[in-house]
Design a protein around this motif. Sequence first.
Motif, PDB file in Angstrom:
ATOM      1  N   THR A   5       0.818  -1.214   0.000  1.00 22.31           N
ATOM      2  CA  THR A   5       0.000   0.000   0.000  1.00 22.31           C
ATOM      3  C   THR A   5       0.855   1.270   0.000  1.00 22.31           C
ATOM      4  OG1 THR A   5      -0.259  -0.142   2.404  1.00 22.31           O
ATOM      5  CG2 THR A   5      -1.993  -1.111   1.045  1.00 22.31           C
ATOM      6  N   ARG A   6       2.056   1.210   0.577  1.00 20.07           N
ATOM      7  CA  ARG A   6       2.947   2.380   0.545  1.00 20.07           C
ATOM      8  C   ARG A   6       3.447   2.649  -0.872  1.00 20.07           C
ATOM      9  NH1 ARG A   6       5.375   0.240   5.291  1.00 20.07           N
ATOM     10  NH2 ARG A   6       7.077  -0.532   4.007  1.00 20.07           N
ATOM     11  N   GLN A   7       3.615   1.616  -1.669  1.00 15.55           N
ATOM     12  CA  GLN A   7       4.183   1.777  -3.004  1.00 15.55           C
ATOM     13  C   GLN A   7       3.142   2.130  -4.065  1.00 15.55           C
ATOM     14  OE1 GLN A   7       7.450   1.844  -3.810  1.00 15.55           O
ATOM     15  NE2 GLN A   7       7.779   1.707  -1.605  1.00 15.55           N
ATOM     16  N   LEU A   8       1.866   1.862  -3.797  1.00 17.18           N
ATOM     17  CA  LEU A   8       0.829   2.154  -4.772  1.00 17.18           C
ATOM     18  C   LEU A   8       0.573   3.651  -4.857  1.00 17.18           C
ATOM     19  CD1 LEU A   8      -1.839  -0.594  -4.040  1.00 17.18           C
ATOM     20  CD2 LEU A   8      -0.258  -0.477  -5.974  1.00 17.18           C
ATOM     21  N   SER A   9       0.295   4.110  -6.060  1.00 14.82           N
ATOM     22  CA  SER A   9      -0.096   5.519  -6.229  1.00 14.82           C
ATOM     23  C   SER A   9      -1.491   5.703  -5.667  1.00 14.82           C
ATOM     24  CB  SER A   9      -0.109   5.871  -7.715  1.00 14.82           C
ATOM     25  OG  SER A   9       1.166   5.687  -8.271  1.00 14.82           O
ATOM     26  N   PRO A  10      -1.765   6.901  -5.123  1.00 12.97           N
ATOM     27  CA  PRO A  10      -3.131   7.159  -4.641  1.00 12.97           C
ATOM     28  C   PRO A  10      -4.113   7.019  -5.801  1.00 12.97           C
ATOM     29  CG  PRO A  10      -1.624   8.889  -3.923  1.00 12.97           C
ATOM     30  CD  PRO A  10      -0.873   8.024  -4.895  1.00 12.97           C
ATOM     31  N   ARG A  11      -5.324   6.566  -5.479  1.00  7.93           N
ATOM     32  CA  ARG A  11      -6.353   6.405  -6.517  1.00  7.93           C
ATOM     33  C   ARG A  11      -6.602   7.735  -7.217  1.00  7.93           C
ATOM     34  NH1 ARG A  11     -11.157   2.372  -4.777  1.00  7.93           N
ATOM     35  NH2 ARG A  11      -9.898   0.511  -4.996  1.00  7.93           N
ATOM     36  N   GLY A  12      -6.705   7.655  -8.530  1.00  2.00           N
ATOM     37  CA  GLY A  12      -6.990   8.848  -9.321  1.00  2.00           C
ATOM     38  C   GLY A  12      -5.743   9.614  -9.727  1.00  2.00           C
ATOM     39  N   ALA A  13      -4.590   9.292  -9.123  1.00  2.00           N
ATOM     40  CA  ALA A  13      -3.352   9.995  -9.480  1.00  2.00           C
ATOM     41  C   ALA A  13      -2.683   9.272 -10.636  1.00  2.00           C
ATOM     42  CB  ALA A  13      -2.401  10.045  -8.287  1.00  2.00           C
ATOM     43  N   GLY A  14      -1.985   9.992 -11.435  1.00  2.00           N
ATOM     44  CA  GLY A  14      -1.170   9.398 -12.502  1.00  2.00           C
ATOM     45  C   GLY A  14      -1.967   9.016 -13.630  1.00  2.00           C
TER      46      GLY A  14
END
Length: 123
Positions: free
Chosen positions: A114-123
């Motif tokens: 979860t630390r490595q995932l981009s926040p939802r909607g970002a990117g």
Amino acid sequence: MTGGAQFIRAEVGERYEVFHTDCPARGVVDHVTSRWGVWVLISLRSNALRFYELRESIQGISEKMLAQTLRALVQDGLVWREVEPTTPPQVTYGLTEFGRDVGEPLAELLDRITRQLSPRGAG
């Protein structure tokens, strides 16, 4: 408590043959890494929960699958089960020492992911 595969000892200096189909540790690994086993162990890491509290904490799990998963984890010695003699009976589940030992790296793995995932909607 007796019965779980963790109580069957290998010879001193030897390890279980986990790649062999008859290895007792293999069944425990299968239960821990099952679709719902990981989520049950992670959900119980902070405190004991009643059956319905546990079901509500794991979105998408049916009562049937939760009951089957808990039965396997209790049999393996990872989870304890306490029944209060009320009407209807209240059943509480929590992690044994073995369950905490196994569940800790699973929680760490989830935290790393979860630390490595981009926040939802970002990117």
